[in-house]
Write a protein that holds these residues in place. Structure first.
Motif: not given
Length: 329
Positions: A149-156
């Motif tokens: 889920d890092w792409p989603r977390l990093r974007a936030l």
């Protein structure tokens, strides 16, 4: 009871934002045993249930007391604004064993009986091996719990940093610190940051400045500490966490989809925080090329603006785009 950080003139010039995949991994592990943190994380907790079955996280949990010290050597302040997990875990593996032993002993002392347990004694008897074992366990936790889920977390997280960087330019450091979280209070004399949390802790920054770090998994806590020589850090809950695990398309009103088309409406409604093309594609399950095309049309229509942040281009809604997404029935 409170934490207090005392600023000097040089510290005011050395405050920076950072994002840490290693920190998110540690806090994800901690969240598994903290029911008070589960409110916003239930979809994630349900999804990673099977992944946790193959992880023995007991050694890490032993070093994560409910209140007290977690070893700084296992989660030092980020080494840069965009450090990778691989870079951060390499720094953990390079920890000095003698310093790590003191760090681990301080942590074990916060939990009654931990130092005298078989696991605690083994950690203290061979701190070098303990650091290697903990680093390996953190890496397995990263792969299983956070990396998917890092792409989603990093974007936030990056959207939070971009927002607060703008606010820093608008209201200054004193104004910003009070906005990051209700538990943070900046003194009238412009020299003291008070953090409302259990326990008592005081530190003079001594010219090192302060790292400000948003976090997904620390919610609802504000975390601070880090003993010398580590740079002082304040970790606060990221903006927009309420919609993090909600499917972006689920938030699109049907009337707006009829007006703009489903794809463009989904992209517009997904931009509750600034995001990149790749982050939107990941959140919406769409091809990046399709998302890019929708973003171009929405921007040309005056509903979005774009700006560069590091190596990425972030998109965010204009007042017109915000009004359209917010008022559609």
């Amino acid at each position: 009871m409170a934490y207090r950080l005392y600023f000097g003139e040089a510290d005011l010039l050395r405050c920076r934002f950072a994002i840490s995949p290693l920190w998110e991994t540690q806090e994800a592990v901690r969240t598994l045993t903290r029911p008070e943190r589960h409110g916003y994380q239930l979809p994630w907790l349900r999804r990673i249930r099977r992944a946790t079955d193959g992880l023995d996280l007991a050694p890490l949990w032993l070093l994560m007391p409910q209140r007290g010290h977690t070893p700084d050597c296992l989660g030092p302040p980020p080494i840069g604004p965009a450090a990778t997990f691989e870079e951060e875990i390499a720094a953990v593996r390079a920890a000095d064993p003698a310093a790590a032993r003191d760090d681990i002993a301080q942590s074990l002392a916060c939990t009654p009986g931990a130092s005298d347990s078989a696991m605690g004694r083994a950690m203290l008897d061979d701190p070098g091996r303990t650091v290697r074992d903990m680093a390996a366990l953190l890496e397995r936790a990263w792969r299983a719990l956070v990396e998917p889920d890092w792409p989603r977390l990093r974007a936030l997280l990056e959207a939070d940093v971009a927002f607060h960087s703008r606010r820093l330019a608008e209201v200054g450091l004193g104004g910003l610190l009070g906005e990051l979280n209700p538990r943070l209070a900046w003194s009238g004399d412009g020299r003291t940051l008070t953090i409302d949390r259990p326990g008592t802790y005081e530190r003079t920054l001594g010219g090192q400045g302060l790292v400000l770090m948003p976090s997904v998994f620390c919610w609802p806590d504000v975390v601070s500490g880090f003993e010398p020589p580590w740079q002082p850090t304040v970790v606060y809950p990221v903006r927009g966490i309420g919609g993090l695990w909600t499917g972006a398309a689920e938030r699109t009103p049907q009337s707006l989809a009829r007006l703009l088309g489903r794809g463009r409406a989904d992209v517009l409604c997904a931009l509750e925080e600034p995001a990149s093309t790749s982050a939107l594609a990941h959140a919406l399950g769409m091809a990046p090329s399709s998302v890019s095309a929708h973003l171009s049309v929405l921007r040309d229509a005056g509903l979005l603006v774009s700006r560069r942040y590091g190596h990425q281009v972030l998109y965010e809604r204009t007042p017109l785009g915000l009004a359209l997404a917010s008022t559609a029935p």
